[in-house]
Design an enzyme around this catalytic site. Structure first.
Site, short mmCIF file in Angstrom:
data_model
loop_
_atom_site.label_atom_id
_atom_site.label_comp_id
_atom_site.label_asym_id
_atom_site.label_seq_id
_atom_site.Cartn_x
_atom_site.Cartn_y
_atom_site.Cartn_z
N GLY A 137 -87.42 -86.88 53.18
CA GLY A 137 -87.09 -86.78 54.60
C GLY A 137 -86.18 -87.87 55.12
O GLY A 137 -85.65 -87.76 56.21
N CYS A 151 -81.96 -56.64 58.11
CA CYS A 151 -82.29 -57.90 57.43
C CYS A 151 -81.09 -58.84 57.45
O CYS A 151 -79.98 -58.45 57.06
CB CYS A 151 -82.63 -57.65 55.97
SG CYS A 151 -84.24 -56.90 55.71
N CYS A 158 -83.92 -51.09 55.59
CA CYS A 158 -84.88 -51.05 54.48
C CYS A 158 -86.32 -50.96 54.96
O CYS A 158 -87.24 -50.83 54.14
CB CYS A 158 -84.72 -52.26 53.57
SG CYS A 158 -85.44 -53.78 54.24
N CYS A 170 -86.74 -53.67 59.82
CA CYS A 170 -85.32 -53.56 59.48
C CYS A 170 -84.90 -52.09 59.51
O CYS A 170 -85.57 -51.23 58.93
CB CYS A 170 -85.08 -54.14 58.09
SG CYS A 170 -83.44 -53.76 57.41
N CYS A 179 -82.70 -57.11 51.40
CA CYS A 179 -82.58 -55.75 51.94
C CYS A 179 -82.11 -54.79 50.85
O CYS A 179 -82.67 -53.70 50.68
CB CYS A 179 -81.57 -55.77 53.09
SG CYS A 179 -81.63 -54.34 54.18
#
Lengths: 202, 294, 372
Positions: free
Chosen positions: B32, B266, B244, B241, B272
């Site tokens: 980090g 998507c 899909c 979606c 997808c």
């Protein structure tokens, strides 16, 4: 620019480097990255470097992969032959322990915390990475690892770490986010204990 | 300038790679924390992924398989351009399939399919400093990180709640890594934040213009900042979606006509396509004939 | 049924092909040669070399041609090439006192040893577009004078002031290896050598605006042009094998020494201070702006309160590089629809919560709600 230095062209200095500098360096770096990303994992640097004593093949390979004229390098008990090899192969300058970014030392103990740069709170990255050779990765007393990169906990059994290793690690961790990162090498293999890893007696 | 063909493997010279590699190792050791690095000028503009490209160039090897996405898609122009760059200068295998990739360089998304231990995510980061918009001075924000003084960030988030009723940050939502550093996850939607936590993959972040590299090792705690009375929550879409039929994924809103018509599909195009190839389809998509499936 | 747009690769290739076509333009018109660009658009080439921070007129001319005259694009090309070059050695500091002077003026003294030399300047031209520019009218050879006896001796005006101890010594950074922001990440506070490097590479327009702002009171420095000199200097490197420095070439540079506000205290007698500008090529405006900003950035050294943008090291250094700036500004045209979608949804949710009725909400079947 690096200071111009006399180049040692004795055969020892020019031998034992990477046969294929670009891909060997990438492979060795990948091994070290794998090791430091997943503490406790042993990664193999392969037989890519044949450095003069006292460096092991892994230590030689790691220095070839990471050190250059912009890196402060400390090698305990380095003789002229080793200095010539490092100079020819990497261009790195050997420095005092206090100026080291990468250091090869005989052991990791409390005294290391007083010898090598630990970084500052503002720049904890300005610290040394210590590389220490051990005789074995599986003949020592068990140590339990936890922290970033370790799923749950992991166990390692490196030999020859010496008395006070766990205490020194504890002291190192208390310096967080400062502290030393440790690479243990054994022959051609490497195992990393970054400062973030908690090391306990298992 | 005589030859334009003799590129070094992965474009960067070896000295530059070593410098970046050293920075990456430090970044992994201090999860980090933003490690300064001497970012090079790349043959593509700053702000277009030079940090991610330098990180990828420093880690990639001949056996790697690279996937590049922008906005979740392999086919956006900048993803195409970066993928073509590496195919040319590193001659590595490229793929659009998340599961086949060893390195996924991304701008703004994390793939929907879970990542695995052998994979590395490389994020392109425009502004790596999560405190930058609260305090523009590097000299000040560096002290805040050193002293772990993140009150300003909490005040900002709380002011959102006071003004809007909830936290109004929807992307680049700040996280805390391993309980220590507050970190910018790059401008991914906060929908993707939970995928960073305890991920089996190594996550590397490169900010070229701002000269910073940072990292999240695998299996590392990544918490999105929040408050007890306003816990962190991700976006959820009310419909699947359109192509899909997937639910629980991040969707693009596509304007299909000028009469208010919208298609939601998507954002992760590979996800997808794989679903459609497996026979799934949504309200706006036609089923892929069985004989056309792999 | 919706079909996602594909074929980005072909679209990019075709865009580049069209770009090449537009770059070449009308094929019945002869193409520009590099010597035409380097010779007749020399100041554009100089700017590309200065901000690209690579002295190579032919390469800079190629970049100007490739970029269709977009100088920031040309600078970018040079930078991207420069970063791939190996470094063989560092040169010795150039000696501008030993410059072969083509132009040299001082605003602080009416006459100085070596004289005032106007050289090839736009100053005092009347800015009228000349009809001859429409064609290739013959141009007379330049007037020449016999070199005066003291030719080659043109001491820097600041050295003349320095002999009387009227100006601060120019001692900063002596002996130390200069910083290099292309090899180490920028950190604050920055040393003066690092600041000067950043300014020398910095965008002319940005520095011009900042320098101008100091003249209008935003960090005033009371500047006088001690001297501007333009000409060629020798570049030397030390070769340890030889034991003496070797000249490896010449570069044309512009140097500006700004004699600025004096300072002093009870303990230290007052002296003028310096602002310094040095750039590749003939770039007088850039060198002057640089020297104003250099002086403004030294506020701390003279216990001046830092209040103006030009005095703010972090502000100036973080924003003066036009390759960085253009990249980040222009990256806004990259797709951002994932983040925009996130904002869109939040906005819809907030408007819904606020009971917004001021607009017709579309009857889209794709209406989205966000559940927190």
């Amino acid at each position: 620019m690096p200071a111009n230095r006399p180049i040692d062209l004795s055969s020892r200095a020019v031998e034992g480097g990477f046969a294929n500098p670009v891909f060997d360096a990438q492979a060795v770096f990948a091994a070290v990255l794998q090791a430091i990303s997943r503490p406790g994992t042993v990664a193999d640097c392969g037989s890519r470097a044949a450095p003069p004593a006292p460096l092991s093949p892994a230590q030689g390979a790691i220095l070839l992969a990471l050190a250059d004229a912009e890196t402060g390098l400390f090698v305990e008990a380095a003789d002229a032959a080793l200095e010539a090899w490092l100079g020819f192969q990497t261009g790195a300058r050997l420095t005092e322990a206090a100026g080291a970014e990468i250091a090869v030392a005989g052991r990791f103990d409390r005294s290391a915390l007083g010898r090598f740069p630990l970084g500052t709170l503002a720049y904890p990255d300005r610290s040394a990475t210590l590389i220490v050779e051990v005789p074995s990765f599986n003949a020592g007393p068990p140590l339990r690892l936890s922290g970033p990169g370790v799923r749950g906990s992991a166990e390692i059994r490196p030999a020859g770490l010496g008395e006070g290793f766990v205490a020194a690690r504890r002291a190192n961790r208390a310096l967080a986010p400062c502290g030393l990162d440790l690479l243990l090498t054994c022959g051609s293999r490497v195992l990393a204990l970054p400062r973030s890893t908690l090391v306990e007696e298992a | 300038m005589t030859s334009t063909t003799a590129y070094n493997f992965a474009y960067l010279d070896e000295q530059t790679k070593r410098m970046i590699r050293r920075a990456i190792l430090k970044a992994v050791a201090i999860p980090g924390y933003q490690v300064p690095f001497a970012s090079r000028e790349m043959p593509m503009p700053y702000g277009w992924g030079t940090g991610g490209v330098q990180v990828t160039a420093a880690i990639i090897g001949p056996d790697d398989v690279l996937k590049v996405i922008d906005q979740g898609s392999d086919d956006t122009t900048n993803a195409v351009s970066i993928r073509a760059f590496f195919a040319r200068v590193a001659n590595v295998a490229v793929t659009t399939k998340t599961g086949e990739a060893t390195i996924v360089q991304t701008r703004h998304r994390i793939p929907e399919a879970p990542l695995s231990e052998g994979q590395t995510m490389v994020y392109q980061v425009p502004i790596p400093e999560p405190l930058r918009f609260l305090e523009p001075r590097e000299t000040e924000t560096r002290i805040m990180h050193a002293l772990e003084e993140y009150g300003l960030m909490h005040v900002k988030l709380y002011e959102d709640i006071a003004q809007h009723g909830h936290i109004a940050t929807t992307y680049a939502y700040p996280v805390k890594v391993e309980g220590r550093y507050v970190m910018d996850p790059s401008p991914i939607p906060k929908f993707d934040n939970p995928k960073m936590d305890d991920s089996p993959a190594l996550q590397l972040f490169g900010a070229g213009r701002e000269q910073r590299i940072y990292a999240i090792p695998p299996y590392t705690s990544v918490e999105s900042l929040d408050f007890e009375d306003h816990p962190f929550a991700v976006q959820r879409f009310s419909q699947p979606c359109g192509l899909c039929g997937a639910t629980g994924v991040y969707l693009d809103e596509i304007v299909t006509d000028d009469r208010g018509g919208r298609l939601h599909a998507c954002s992760d195009t590979d996800y997808c396509e794989e679903r459609r190839a497996a026979g799934h389809f949504g309200a706006d998509g036609a089923p892929v004939p069985a004989e056309a499936r792999p | 049924m919706y079909v996602a747009v594909k074929g980005g690769e072909a679209a990019i290739a075709n865009a580049h092909r069209l770009l090449a076509d537009r770059r070449r333009g009308d094929r019945s018109v002869p193409a520009l040669t590099l010597s035409q660009i380097a010779g007749q658009l020399a100041l554009a080439v100089d700017r590309v070399m200065a901000e690209g921070s690579l002295y190579d007129p032919e390469l800079a001319a190629m970049a100007v041609r490739q970029s269709r005259g977009d100088l920031i694009e040309a600078i970018f090309l040079i930078r991207a090439y420069r970063t791939t070059l190996p470094r063989f050695a560092a040169t010795r500091p150039i000696d501008t006192a030993a410059m072969v002077i083509e132009r040299r003026i001082s605003a602080t003294y009416k006459d100085v040893p070596g004289g005032q030399v106007l050289g090839p300047t736009f100053d005092y031209t009347h800015r009228l577009i000349e009809p001859e520019m429409a064609e290739d009218a013959p141009v007379a050879a330049p007037a020449r004078r016999d070199p005066p006896e003291d030719a080659g001796h043109a001491p820097r005006v600041t050295d003349i002031l320095g002999d009387e101890a009227l100006i601060e010594a120019d001692g900063e950074g002596k002996g130390a290896e200069p910083a290099d922001l292309t090899r180490t990440p920028l950190a604050f506070p920055a040393s003066r050598d690092l600041r000067l490097q950043a300014l020398a590479r910095g965008d002319e327009g940005f520095l011009l605006g900042l320098g101008y702002s100091t003249q209008r009171g935003f960090g005033r420095t009371h500047p006088f042009v001690g001297e501007i000199r333009i000409g060629e200097v020798e570049v030397e490197v030390d070769l340890p094998e030889f034991g003496f420095p070797v000249v490896i070439g010449r570069v044309r540079v512009t140097e500006c020494q700004m004699v600025s506000q004096f300072t002093g205290s009870k303990a230290v007698a007052p002296k003028f201070s310096r602002g310094y500008g040095l750039v590749f090529g003939q770039l007088e405006r850039k060198a002057m702006a640089m020297s104003l900003v250099d002086r403004a950035l030294r506020a701390d050294a003279f216990d001046e309160e830092r209040r103006a943008p030009a005095q703010d090291e972090e502000f100036v250094l973080a924003h003066c590089d036009n390759v960085q700036a253009t990249g980040f500004v222009e990256h806004l045209k990259l797709p951002h629809y994932v983040d925009f979608q996130a904002e869109l949804e939040l906005l819809r949710k907030m408007r819904k919560a606020a009971g917004a009725t001021d607009e017709t909400v579309s009857g889209s079947k794709g209406d989205v709600e966000v559940v927190q």
